[in-house]
Every structure is written in structure tokens, then in C-alpha cells.
Design a protein around this motif. Structure first.
Motif, PDB file in Angstrom:
ATOM      1  N   UNK A  22      -3.719   8.108  -5.998  1.00 11.76           N
ATOM      2  CA  UNK A  22      -3.118   7.305  -7.054  1.00 11.76           C
ATOM      3  C   UNK A  22      -3.231   7.966  -8.418  1.00 11.76           C
ATOM      4  N   UNK A  23      -4.390   8.584  -8.678  1.00 10.38           N
ATOM      5  CA  UNK A  23      -4.545   9.315  -9.936  1.00 10.38           C
ATOM      6  C   UNK A  23      -3.503  10.422 -10.066  1.00 10.38           C
TER       7      UNK A  23
ATOM      8  N   UNK B   6      -2.374   1.585   4.928  1.00 10.79           N
ATOM      9  CA  UNK B   6      -3.782   1.852   4.661  1.00 10.79           C
ATOM     10  C   UNK B   6      -3.953   2.529   3.304  1.00 10.79           C
ATOM     11  N   UNK B   7      -5.039   2.174   2.618  1.00 15.53           N
ATOM     12  CA  UNK B   7      -5.349   2.792   1.337  1.00 15.53           C
ATOM     13  C   UNK B   7      -4.508   2.335   0.173  1.00 15.53           C
ATOM     14  N   UNK B   8      -3.750   1.268   0.337  1.00 12.64           N
ATOM     15  CA  UNK B   8      -2.829   0.850  -0.724  1.00 12.64           C
ATOM     16  C   UNK B   8      -3.571   0.374  -1.968  1.00 12.64           C
ATOM     17  N   UNK B   9      -4.591  -0.474  -1.783  1.00 13.25           N
ATOM     18  CA  UNK B   9      -5.325  -0.960  -2.950  1.00 13.25           C
ATOM     19  C   UNK B   9      -6.012   0.192  -3.672  1.00 13.25           C
ATOM     20  N   UNK B  10      -6.627   1.099  -2.928  1.00  9.75           N
ATOM     21  CA  UNK B  10      -7.313   2.234  -3.547  1.00  9.75           C
ATOM     22  C   UNK B  10      -6.336   3.097  -4.332  1.00  9.75           C
TER      23      UNK B  10
ATOM     24  N   UNK C 179       2.064  15.388  -3.209  1.00 11.43           N
ATOM     25  CA  UNK C 179       1.101  15.119  -4.260  1.00 11.43           C
ATOM     26  C   UNK C 179      -0.070  16.100  -4.153  1.00 11.43           C
ATOM     27  N   UNK C 180      -0.605  16.535  -5.297  1.00 12.92           N
ATOM     28  CA  UNK C 180      -1.577  17.628  -5.312  1.00 12.92           C
ATOM     29  C   UNK C 180      -3.037  17.173  -5.250  1.00 12.92           C
TER      30      UNK C 180
ATOM     31  N   UNK D 149      -5.372   1.307  -7.519  1.00 14.44           N
ATOM     32  CA  UNK D 149      -6.467   1.290  -8.489  1.00 14.44           C
ATOM     33  C   UNK D 149      -6.638   2.668  -9.131  1.00 14.44           C
ATOM     34  N   UNK D 150      -6.374   3.728  -8.364  1.00 19.04           N
ATOM     35  CA  UNK D 150      -6.414   5.068  -8.944  1.00 19.04           C
ATOM     36  C   UNK D 150      -5.311   5.261  -9.960  1.00 19.04           C
TER      37      UNK D 150
END
Length: 609
Positions: free
Chosen positions: A78-79, A468-472, A112-113, A475-476
Motif C-alpha cells: 500500500x505504501x 487477502x491483505x486488503x486492510x493492510x 509495484x516495487x 492502511x499502508x
């Protein structure tokens, strides 16, 4: 005996110097990552990654901690998605590394990197039953663009030079083709990919961070300004080839399909709008394209609602930018009408319809700029057939917009009115990130998020369409925005409940002087997998509920309480609006549980979905 004594003495001296060597070797590596554009690193605590984590903590980098490696990797994703920069993730050895795989796969597909840095046992402990030790060499296979097994840290000049070179190689591979300069504070990555570097380290693991020259040893330039690595750059067509395309489009009905990451910031949007106006080409704007943030006359935002109709507009030529949009009806329209397809992409066609007629290996910005220049040189103007074709798409879009607005004007709480309450003027602050979960959430946005002149960027993990990992991930991404709203389903939320623990990490960062963003989770709680009610396997037979609808009755209230997350439940539209207004601007994560029916989605919105 004398030789054995000498060997033992040498080993003892090597062990004594190891903390210093480790600190200098890794500080040179992290310093070079930073000078090449890395700013963020996400650490999951562990023993064998101790030197990586401690040196990263000492480096002038923005550091986050997430104890769950799977969630940490998605948080880093996400970041990277929000910043357009490579992001590093650090894990210890063993199964911790394997937990990175889902996010690495998503990064590979979404371009994405991620810079994956893993601690490992030294070679002398491999394949001998040492604890927390497994084969980590190329563990991610082809999901990463670049893999390197690093040597055990040394502080001689050659080793330090190699550490810096390895960092440069990793960043170049991760960034791929970029529009802009990462080293000078920006750049939009269009051909990025994850990379993996594995670091075998021996005990003692704690680096000596008191060493002189830490983060400066081996630098090739004395000042920051002397090193601004430019990774990638603009790609464009030659003048002759650009004129060929202008002539090809002349007199034909043309549309452009604009998918995720087809634009690079406001300048990219402006260029596409200029291109559309100059050539009279309607822009079919996926919600992730960035184009629904402008009310351009040729921006077509409701195509999914009318492309299934027999009288839908037609096109002779389709130019495709970015990945395929969310809309399945668009794919079916392609397969039914088979227009000429021109795909513009710096790497590959990403055309699962196998219908690409011309593949142009360049960036959307380079293609558009080249054709605008060629048109001006030829003094060409759109033919009447081209203008008439564009008018037909605009008329169909306007009619669909009116139907959708009527559906969203209901007072009942449903998917349409919920999205409308989120995106209507004045409801959500300008500049808010709107992050969508997959399945129903992103489809609801595709249908009910209509174009308007506002800054409301939309992101989603559409690489592999996983939940999977959508919230994380959200949040990133939220770390780069003052306000974020996550629209997500209850099954998706269950897949990533651990992410709510990041409430504590963000609170800790606030105490350290960092800004704590406001994040509102809007959970569409329909009690199961409502998306399957719209698919061919839908049935009244018992298997359907057991295997697909998967009804659940999780009470998110106590869950949120356990994580220190403010919770509200909404069963009416009025209750949602009240809870939403209260949550906006509140620092940290807030959770709104919106109760919706599980069955009947197709009956309610079949015309639109």
C-alpha cells in the motif's frame, strides 16, 4: 595442534569483528537504497533479521513495524501503491519469508516495487536441521524480477562497494521504467516489480552501531546533490511512426479504454483529456484510472451499465492504456464486436482476449504526447465519422448516468445509496483516498462512482483480484493521505483482521512525532459472499450456501474493542451518515459496520451490474 590453535584464534577474531563488519556493510547498503529513492521500510520482528532491522532503524528512513509478515508485506504494498516509490520489507528466516508470497505475487501482477530483504542462516547451517532454516534461495520464483544471495557481511573496501552496487541493482530492477526521477523526489513507476535479496548472517547478530562512518562508508559522491539516480525515463514514438498512427485513426470511430495506472498524476490526466479532445476519442474510465476525478465531456464513466444492451455504441478502433478495467461487460463487448485493438504499454499487452492487433511498447504519456505533436504537424482534424462516433458514446453515457442517479436516490440502505453517501459532494473531504476491496466493493464503485471535478483518488488490489491483505494494503496507502476511506466486505475483513493491530503502531508513531492519519473502514456486512449470488454457480441447492455464500455471523464490535478501534453499527442510511460524519477526521482507524442483505443483489442491481 599448532595449526588448530591458529585457526581457532582467527575464528575468534572474526567473531569479535563481526558486529562492526555487519553494521558497516549493511549501513552502506541501506544508505545506497535511500540515495536511490527508498524512503519507507516495514519491519516484522525476528531474530535472524536482527542486523537488518537494527540498521534500518538507525538509518534516516521512515520505519513501520507490523508483527504479522503477511500483513506487513501488504502494508508495504500500500505504501508503494500510494507513493510511487520502492518500499523495503524485512523478515526473519523460515516461514516468515513464505508469508510474504501473497503480497509479492500481487506486487508482480500490479507492477509495484517491493524490495524484499530476508535474514537467513549462514551456509554452514543449511541442510543440517538448524532451527528456523529452510531453502530461501529464489523462494519467490518468477514472482520477483531480481534475486540476489548476498555474501556474509564484511567491511573491506571491495565488500562495501559490492553492498552499494547490490542496492543500486535492486532499486533499478524494482523501479523498471519510470516517468520522472526517483532520486530527485518523485517519479511514477509504470514497469515496477518486486525484488528479493537474501542476507545470510552469523552470530553474534547484534550490529555495532557505534562504528565511525556509519551510512557514509564507501559513498561515491560527497553530497546528496551529486547523486540523483534517474531510473527509467519517458518513452515516446518517433515522428514518422506517430504520423502513421494519426493517419490510421483518421475517419474511424475510436475509443480509448483507460484502466488502472494509465495516468501519472494530474499532468497525465490533463494530457489524456487534451488527446481526447484533439482526436475526439471517448475515454472509457475505469474507477482506478484517475479519470473520474474530472468532469470531462469525453470521459465515459457508465459504460458498464450500457455495453450489455443491443444498441450499445460501436467502435472501429480501441486504444488501451493500463490494465484491463473491472467491467466484465466491457470484456464481453470486446469479444462480441472485435474492434482493432492498439495496446500501449511499456512491458506487455496484458490482453487475455488475445485480440491485440498493434502493440506499442511505450508509456501512455509518451504515446499521447507523440500523437498530439504529429497531429499538429500534419494540421489534421477529426473527421465527421469520428465526431459522430464520439457523440454516440457521450449520449449513451448520459442516459446511463440518469438511470444510476435514480437508483442511488433511494432512502433505503443498500449498495447504491451507501456509495452515493460516500462520494456525493460535501460528504467526503477533497483529497481523501478511497480504497476499495475486491468482489462487491470495487464493482459498487465502478457502477456508482460517477465523474466529477474533485480530488478523490481510488486504489484497489486488482493485480490478482484477491481479498487477502486488503486492510493492510489500505492502511499502508493511508500513510500518504490525511484521510482514507476503505470500502470493504465482511469476508474480506475476516481475511485480514490482524491489520487492526496497526492501530497500536500508528498510535506509537504519533507519540514519536509522526502524523496519525484518519482511516474509516466502511464494512459492507452482508453476512457472507454476496458476489456469488451474481455468478453462474448461484443456486437454491444446499451446496451453494455451504461452498459459496459461506454465511457468517461474526460480531465485529468486540473484535474492534479488542484492538482499540472505535466501532459503530449502521442499519439505516441515517445511522450510517451520522457514524460516518463522526468518524471522518478522527485520528487512527475507525470501523463502521453497515448491515446489508446477503441475497438479492442481482435482483436489485442486475441492470447495472
Amino acid at each position: 595442534m599448532e595449526e588448530a590453535w591458529w585457526a581457532d584464534e582467527a575464528a575468534a577474531r572474526d567473531k569479535e569483528m563481526r558486529p562492526a563488519h555487519t553494521a558497516l556493510f549493511l549501513s552502506a547498503f541501506f544508505d545506497e537504497l535511500r540515495r536511490c529513492g527508498l524512503r519507507d521500510v516495514v519491519v516484522s520482528p525476528g531474530s535472524r533479521s536482527t542486523p537488518l532491522a537494527m540498521v534500518a532503524h538507525a538509518a534516516p528512513l521512515n520505519l513501520y513495524v507490523d508483527i504479522d509478515e503477511r500483513g506487513a508485506a501488504f502494508f508495504a504494498l500500500g505504501l508503494a501503491k500510494a507513493s510511487g516509490r520502492p518500499v523495503a520489507i524485512i523478515a526473519t528466516s523460515g516461514t516468515a519469508v513464505a508469508n510474504y508470497l501473497p503480497a509479492v505475487m500481487e506486487a508482480q501482477s500490479s507492477r509495484l516495487p517491493l524490495v524484499v530483504l530476508t535474514g537467513d542462516r549462514p551456509l554452514r547451517l543449511q541442510d543440517l536441521g538448524a532451527p528456523q532454516t529452510c531453502d530461501q534461495l529464489k523462494i519467490f520464483g518468477d514472482a520477483v524480477r531480481h534475486f540476489r544471495e548476498m555474501p556474509e557481511p564484511r567491511a573491506d573496501a571491495a565488500s562495501i562497494a559490492f553492498a552499494r552496487q547490490a542496492a543500486r541493482e535492486a532499486m533499478a530492477a524494482a523501479a523498471g521504467v519510470a516517468e520522472g526521477s526517483l532520486g530527485s523526489g518523485g517519479g511514477s513507476l509504470l514497469d515496477a516489480a518486486p525484488v528479493h535479496l537474501n542476507f545470510p548472517v552469523d552470530e553474534p547478530l547484534k550490529p555495532d552501531l557505534t562504528q565511525p562512518g556509519l551510512f557514509e562508508i564507501g559513498r561515491s559522491a560527497p553530497t546528496e546533490r551529486d547523486l540523483q539516480p534517474r531510473i527509467g525515463g519517458w518513452l515516446a514514438l518517433g515522428p514518422n511512426r506517430a504520423r502513421d498512427f494519426v493517419r490510421l485513426l483518421e475517419g474511424r470511430r475510436v475509443v480509448a479504454v483507460c484502466g488502472e495506472r494509465c495516468t501519472t498524476g494530474s499532468s497525465g490526466v490533463s494530457n489524456l483529456l487534451r488527446f481526447a479532445d484533439a482526436f475526439q476519442i471517448p475515454l472509457l474510465a475505469d474507477p482506478l484510472s484517475g479519470l473520474r476525478q474530472v468532469d470531462g465531456p469525453l470521459v465515459i464513466d457508465n459504460y458498464d451499465s450500457f455495453l450489455g444492451h443491443p444498441d450499445a455504441p460501436e467502435a472501429d478502433v480501441v486504444i488501451r492504456f493500463g490494465r484491463w478495467p473491472v467491467s466484465k461487460r466491457l470484456t464481453q463487448w470486446f469479444e462480441r464486436t472485435r474492434p482493432m485493438q492498439i495496446v500501449v504499454d511499456p512491458r506487455e499487452s496484458r490482453d487475455f482476449t488475445s485480440a491485440t492487433d498493434v502493440f506499442v511498447r511505450t508509456t501512455p504519456g509518451g504515446f499521447v504526447s507523440s500523437l498530439l505533436a504529429a497531429q499538429q504537424g500534419l494540421q489534421a482534424t477529426p473527421a465527421e465519422a469520428t465526431r459522430a462516433g464520439a457523440a454516440a458514446w457521450v449520449a449513451a453515457n448520459d442516459a446511463a448516468a440518469a438511470r444510476i442517479q435514480m437508483a442511488a436516490a433511494d432512502d433505503a440502505l443498500n449498495e447504491a445509496t451507501l456509495v452515493s453517501a460516500l462520494v456525493q459532494p460535501g460528504a467526503t473531504p477533497d483529497g481523501t483516498l478511497l480504497f476499495a476491496g475486491n468482489s462487491m466493493a470495487v464493482r459498487a464503485l465502478d457502477t456508482f462512482l460517477q465523474k466529477a471535478d474533485r480530488k478523490l483518488p481510488v486504489l484497489c488490489n486488482r493485480g490478482l483480484n484477491g481479498i487477502d491483505g486488503t486492510l493492510s494494503t489500505a492502511f499502508g496507502a493511508a500513510q500518504h493521505f490525511k484521510q482514507t476511506v476503505l470500502l470493504v466486505g465482511d469476508i474480506t475483513t475476516l481475511h485480514d483482521l490482524n491489520a487492526l493491530a496497526l492501530q497500536g503502531e500508528m498510535l506509537l508513531r504519533e507519540r514519536m512525532g509522526q502524523v496519525r492519519p484518519s482511516i474509516v473502514v466502511v464494512c459492507m456486512s452482508n453476512g457472507g459472499g454476496a458476489i456469488f449470488d451474481m455468478l453462474p454457480q448461484a443456486s437454491d441447492e444446499p451446496y451453494f450456501e455451504r461452498l459459496f455464500l459461506t454465511p457468517q455471523q461474526v460480531d465485529f464490535g468486540p473484535v474492534c474493542q479488542g484492538f482499540g478501534v472505535p466501532y459503530a453499527k449502521a442499519t439505516t442510511l441515517a445511522e450510517f451518515r451520522e457514524a460516518y460524519e463522526r468518524a471522518l477526521g478522527a485520528p487512527g482507524i475507525s470501523f463502521i459496520d453497515v448491515v446489508l442483505p446477503l441475497r438479492g443483489v442481482k435482483d436489485r442491481y442486475g441492470e447495472y451490474w
